[in-house]
Each structure stands twice: as C-alpha cells, then as structure tokens.
Scaffold this active site. Structure first.
Site, PDB file in Angstrom:
ATOM      1  N   LYS A  77      24.074 -38.777  69.833  1.00  0.00           N
ATOM      2  CA  LYS A  77      24.918 -38.668  68.566  1.00  0.00           C
ATOM      3  C   LYS A  77      25.474 -38.044  68.083  1.00  0.00           C
ATOM      4  O   LYS A  77      25.374 -36.674  69.231  1.00  0.00           O
ATOM      5  CB  LYS A  77      23.882 -38.949  67.038  1.00  0.00           C
ATOM      6  CG  LYS A  77      24.474 -39.301  66.024  1.00  0.00           C
ATOM      7  CD  LYS A  77      23.854 -41.698  65.891  1.00  0.00           C
ATOM      8  CE  LYS A  77      24.765 -41.847  65.168  1.00  0.00           C
ATOM      9  NZ  LYS A  77      24.835 -43.556  65.215  1.00  0.00           N
TER      10      LYS A  77
HETATM   11  P1  NAD Z   1      31.030 -48.346  57.304  1.00  0.00           P
HETATM   12  O1  NAD Z   1      32.069 -47.380  57.719  1.00  0.00           O
HETATM   13  O2  NAD Z   1      32.142 -49.227  58.290  1.00  0.00           O
HETATM   14  O3  NAD Z   1      30.860 -48.901  56.437  1.00  0.00           O
HETATM   15  C1  NAD Z   1      30.148 -47.836  55.549  1.00  0.00           C
HETATM   16  C2  NAD Z   1      30.284 -48.884  54.240  1.00  0.00           C
HETATM   17  O4  NAD Z   1      29.464 -47.867  53.330  1.00  0.00           O
HETATM   18  C3  NAD Z   1      31.528 -48.543  53.465  1.00  0.00           C
HETATM   19  O5  NAD Z   1      31.275 -49.750  52.946  1.00  0.00           O
HETATM   20  C4  NAD Z   1      31.090 -47.530  52.203  1.00  0.00           C
HETATM   21  O6  NAD Z   1      32.223 -48.033  51.280  1.00  0.00           O
HETATM   22  C5  NAD Z   1      29.991 -47.642  51.989  1.00  0.00           C
HETATM   23  N1  NAD Z   1      29.396 -46.849  51.192  1.00  0.00           N
HETATM   24  C6  NAD Z   1      29.551 -45.189  51.436  1.00  0.00           C
HETATM   25  N2  NAD Z   1      28.443 -44.566  50.133  1.00  0.00           N
HETATM   26  C7  NAD Z   1      28.384 -45.762  50.088  1.00  0.00           C
HETATM   27  C8  NAD Z   1      27.536 -45.523  48.268  1.00  0.00           C
HETATM   28  N3  NAD Z   1      26.978 -44.491  47.954  1.00  0.00           N
HETATM   29  N4  NAD Z   1      26.573 -47.084  48.164  1.00  0.00           N
HETATM   30  C9  NAD Z   1      27.380 -48.510  48.717  1.00  0.00           C
HETATM   31  N5  NAD Z   1      28.125 -47.890  49.945  1.00  0.00           N
HETATM   32  C10 NAD Z   1      28.573 -46.343  49.837  1.00  0.00           C
HETATM   33  O7  NAD Z   1      30.349 -48.030  58.699  1.00  0.00           O
HETATM   34  P2  NAD Z   1      28.981 -48.913  58.904  1.00  0.00           P
HETATM   35  O8  NAD Z   1      29.327 -49.051  60.926  1.00  0.00           O
HETATM   36  O9  NAD Z   1      28.948 -50.419  58.198  1.00  0.00           O
HETATM   37  O10 NAD Z   1      27.756 -47.659  59.466  1.00  0.00           O
HETATM   38  C11 NAD Z   1      26.673 -48.430  58.831  1.00  0.00           C
HETATM   39  C12 NAD Z   1      25.704 -47.821  58.751  1.00  0.00           C
HETATM   40  O11 NAD Z   1      24.840 -48.040  59.732  1.00  0.00           O
HETATM   41  C13 NAD Z   1      25.199 -46.084  58.982  1.00  0.00           C
HETATM   42  O12 NAD Z   1      24.368 -45.356  58.722  1.00  0.00           O
HETATM   43  C14 NAD Z   1      26.058 -46.666  61.034  1.00  0.00           C
HETATM   44  O13 NAD Z   1      24.686 -45.523  61.396  1.00  0.00           O
HETATM   45  C15 NAD Z   1      24.506 -47.652  60.972  1.00  0.00           C
HETATM   46  N6  NAD Z   1      24.757 -48.251  61.977  1.00  0.00           N
HETATM   47  C16 NAD Z   1      26.356 -48.644  62.104  1.00  0.00           C
HETATM   48  C17 NAD Z   1      26.576 -49.436  63.700  1.00  0.00           C
HETATM   49  C18 NAD Z   1      27.991 -50.256  63.836  1.00  0.00           C
HETATM   50  O14 NAD Z   1      27.952 -50.753  64.848  1.00  0.00           O
HETATM   51  N7  NAD Z   1      28.364 -50.250  62.925  1.00  0.00           N
HETATM   52  C19 NAD Z   1      25.170 -49.515  64.132  1.00  0.00           C
HETATM   53  C20 NAD Z   1      24.108 -49.221  64.270  1.00  0.00           C
HETATM   54  C21 NAD Z   1      24.315 -48.701  62.566  1.00  0.00           C
END
Ligand code: NAD
Length: 399
Positions: A99
């Site tokens: 990571k």
């Molecule tokens: P992103 O940045 O696209 O979206 C994050 C979302 O969370 C946004 O809508 C933001 O406004 C919201 N957010 C932030 N703080 C918040 C709060 N306090 N309450 C409610 N919503 C809140 O990120 P993502 O790629 O969607 O990733 C989200 C999670 O999923 C992370 O933990 C990431 O590690 C995990 N993840 C992502 C992927 C991927 O392919 N993108 C894969 C595996 C895991």
C-alpha cells in the site's frame, strides 16, 4: 498491524494462530519506505510525507493501492498492506500485499500540481517498484488519470514501455474498461448473495460513501432490482423512503459535488446516517466508520465492507453478538484486485478480456468465496483462516 495480529490470535484457534513466530513474521513488513516530497505551492515549500509499504510477497508480487488523503500515515499503510496480503491470498491471485500514498488533501491541489507530486513520488520510488515486483492501483483520492501519470513517468525513467506498473489505467493504455466498475459491482454481488444466504427480503439498503466503490455498488444493486434508501458522502447523508433514483443521484453528485443536494428526502449528518434504521449497511468510505462510540447504535442486520477496515476489529464481537452478519473487506471489495490481475496480464501479454466475461467470472468467484466462508456468521474469521493457511504453509517450508 498489531490489531490484525491480535485479532488472529484471539479469534482463530488453529496451529498457525498459536504460532508466535509466524505472527511475529506477519507483524513486520518486508519493507517500509517513508520519504519526503518537497513541493512549492503559493510561494511556500511544503514537505509532503510519502509512503510505500510492501508487506509480503510469499504468494506473488507486491500489489496494492496508492492513495492521496490527509489521513495517510505509516500506521494506516501498514494495516492496509497487511490486508492486501490477506486479500490476494483469499482470492488465489499471484500477488502479495502492499500500500502507498501521500498525506495530502487532493481537493486543495490543481490537477497539474497533483501530476507533479505523483511524478516525484514515482521518481523517488523507482528502484523499489516494477511490473514484476510492486504494482500500484487507484485508491482513495486517486483515479485513472493518476495511474496514467505513474505509468508515463515510470516508462520514461526506465526507457521501457511498462503498462503493468499500475492497474486501473485508461483503456487506451492497456487498461480494462471493467476495472472502474469491478470493486463496486463486486460489493453489490457480495450483498446480493449474502442477502439470499441470511434470508432478508425487500431490504432497506444504505450506502456510506458515493465515490468509485459506493457509486458502482449502488448502480449494480439498482440494476439487480434493489431499492436504495440512503446514501451518504463526506458532506452528509440522504434518506428517501421511496428509494433513490441512482442515475439522478450520480448527476447531482457530479454537478453539485455532494449527494446532499438530492431533493425530496430527509437530510442527516454523515455520523447520524450510520445509526439510522436500515437492514443493509454498505460501508464504502473510510476506515473505522463503526467504532467504540457508535457500535451500540448500529441497527443494520447485514454489513458489507466495501471500504478497507471500516470496522474496528475490537468491536466486531459486539456486532456479531447482536446477530449482525458482516461480509469483510478482503472478500467484499476484492473485485478490484481480481480484475486488476487480468489488467496486469493484459499489459504483459497483450491478451484482451471482455467486460461480460470479467463480470461473470467476478460474480462466480464471489459466490464461491461466500459459499466457502459463510458457514457461520463469523465470515471474517473464516476468510482469514483460508488466507493465512496458505501463508503459513509457505512460512513453514521456507524457514
Ligand atoms: P473515493 O475517493 O472514490 O470515494 C470515497 C467516498 O467516501 C467519497 O464519496 C467521499 O465523499 C466519501 N466519504 C468521505 N468521508 C466520508 C464520511 N465521513 N462519511 C460518508 N462518506 C464519506 O474512494 P473509493 O475508491 O471509492 O474507496 C473507498 C474505500 O474503498 C477505501 O477504503 C478504499 O481503500 C476502498 N477500496 C477501493 C477500491 C477501488 O477499486 N477504488 C478497491 C478496494 C477497496
């Protein structure tokens, strides 16, 4: 790191979880890289903190996301890299766990500034990453444009066209169109299958987070015929008794920047959202969303971890005692790394993969994993047991 090792020791009762030497081995990463990126903004020099943690490569090359977030820290990277090791093992991929990230709020920087910062990140990490050594992917605050910058910079420095240095790239750069949807769709399929297993009909579904993961989980669930009753983002949450029109919500978020501008629904704060009555709570935002403070107020019957580490492991038992079923992160959000594997392969072999085939394969894989691990309500324990057994076998043979 300690929290995961403590969880393994206290929850799993097998030969490997009692083996202190193995747990000590897992608790220290292969390599942790912490470095600075000095950057001039508004006439002042900022020293940005940057990280890449390579946790384990016993089962394959290091693989893991790259995030831009003000919460990025060494501690966070260590936990998330460890989770990637467990996830790759569970999904039977030839990957290990890593990571990385930079501690900045991307919203405070222009696209050009982000590009310069990311180029510097690649330059400084150049000797520690590689298509057959450590491969990145999008994560919080990063997207396919950032992945394109990583690919361009790495290829330039090494004078070698290297598409497999990242996954989650645009399609014209050996990306896969389906990669963008893969994590969210996987979360939706995990929710759909788990709902059938626990026998919940016409559920009231809430989704925390409407970024890449939350948005596409909502899209697929909506397509599968489910009603989404609540969605939140960093600015707050909305609850609509008649269900949310997800396509309309995507437009509102794109045009106005937050889901809270969706009309004709109840508005709550991001914190209140989590404790409102619902049957299914999909966590697709940040770590530690359910913690000691709000655990007793959680009303969902099924929680699906779209985000990584959204539940404090120390309070999981409290949720299980309340008869809540939890589909853990390493299973629910593994669609991203699963499809990343095919993208990595495409970059190395030029073989292409069709969206429909990838989606079908993803759905089948999730079903197989849930069939193996949903034997009782403690799905996380069952997933960790499967992942760790393989790592333990290698550890015993190697040392
Ligand atoms: P992103 O940045 O696209 O979206 C994050 C979302 O969370 C946004 O809508 C933001 O406004 C919201 N957010 C932030 N703080 C918040 C709060 N306090 N309450 C409610 N919503 C809140 O990120 P993502 O790629 O969607 O990733 C989200 C999670 O999923 C992370 O933990 C990431 O590690 C995990 N993840 C992502 C992927 C991927 O392919 N993108 C894969 C595996 C895991």
């Amino acid at each position: 790191m300690e929290s995961i090792c403590k969880y393994i020791k206290n929850t799993i009762n097998t030969e490997f979880s009692r083996n202190e030497e193995f747990l000590n081995y897992l608790s220290v990463p292969y390599k942790s890289i912490v470095f600075s990126i000095p950057f001039k903004k508004g006439g002042k020099i900022q020293t940005l903190k940057a990280f890449r943690v390579q946790h384990n490569n016993d089962l394959g090359i290091f693989k893991g996301g790259f995030r831009l977030s003000p919460y990025v820290s060494l501690g966070e990277m260590l936990v998330l890299a460890f989770l990637m090791t467990l996830k790759s093992s569970l999904w039977e991929l030839p990957f290990g766990g890593a990571k990385g990230g930079i501690s900045i709020d991307p919203k405070e920087y222009t696209e050009e500034e982000i590009k310069q910062i990311v180029k510097e990140y690649v330059k400084k990490l150049n000797n520690d990453i590689g298509e057959d050594w450590d491969v990145m992917a999008p994560d919080l605050g990063t997207n396919e444009t950032v992945m394109e910058t990583i690919f361009n910079e790495y290829s330039q420095i090494n004078k070698k066209f290297s598409p497999s240095i990242t996954t989650g790239k645009p399609e014209y750069l050996y990306g896969l169109g389906f990669r963008k949807f893969s994590t969210g769709y996987g979360v939706a399929y995990a929710t759909d299958i788990a709902l059938k297993k626990v026998g919940l009909k016409n559920p009231r579904i809430f989704i925390q987070g409407f970024g890449n993961v939350g948005r596409y989980a909502a899209v697929k669930l909506y397509e599968l015929g489910y009603k989404i009753s609540g969605v939140s983002d960093s600015k707050g949450g909305i609850i609509c008794e008649n269900g949310i029109d997800i396509n309309k919500l995507i437009k509102v978020k794109q045009e106005k920047g937050s889901v809270v501008f969706y009309e004709d629904c109840k508005k709550v704060s991001s914190e209140e959202f989590l404790t409102e009555p619902c049957d299914v709570l999909i966590l697709a935002a940040l770590e530690n969303a359910i913690n000691k403070e709000n655990v007793n107020a959680i009303k969902a019957k099924l929680i699906v971890e779209g985000a990584n580490f959204p539940i404090d492991l120390e309070i999981e038992d409290t949720l299980l005692k309340k008869n809540i079923t939890i589909v853990p992160d390493i299973l629910a959000n593994g669609g991203g790394v699963y499809v990343s594997y095919f993208e990595w392969l495409k970059g190395k072999t030029s073989q292409n993969f069709e969206n429909e085939d990838l989606e079908k394969s993803l759905k089948e894989k999730i079903e197989t994993l849930l069939n193996k691990t949903c034997k009782d309500r403690n799905i996380r324990k069952n997933c960790y047991t499967l992942s760790l057994r393989k790592l333990y076998e290698i550890f015993i043979k190697k040392y």
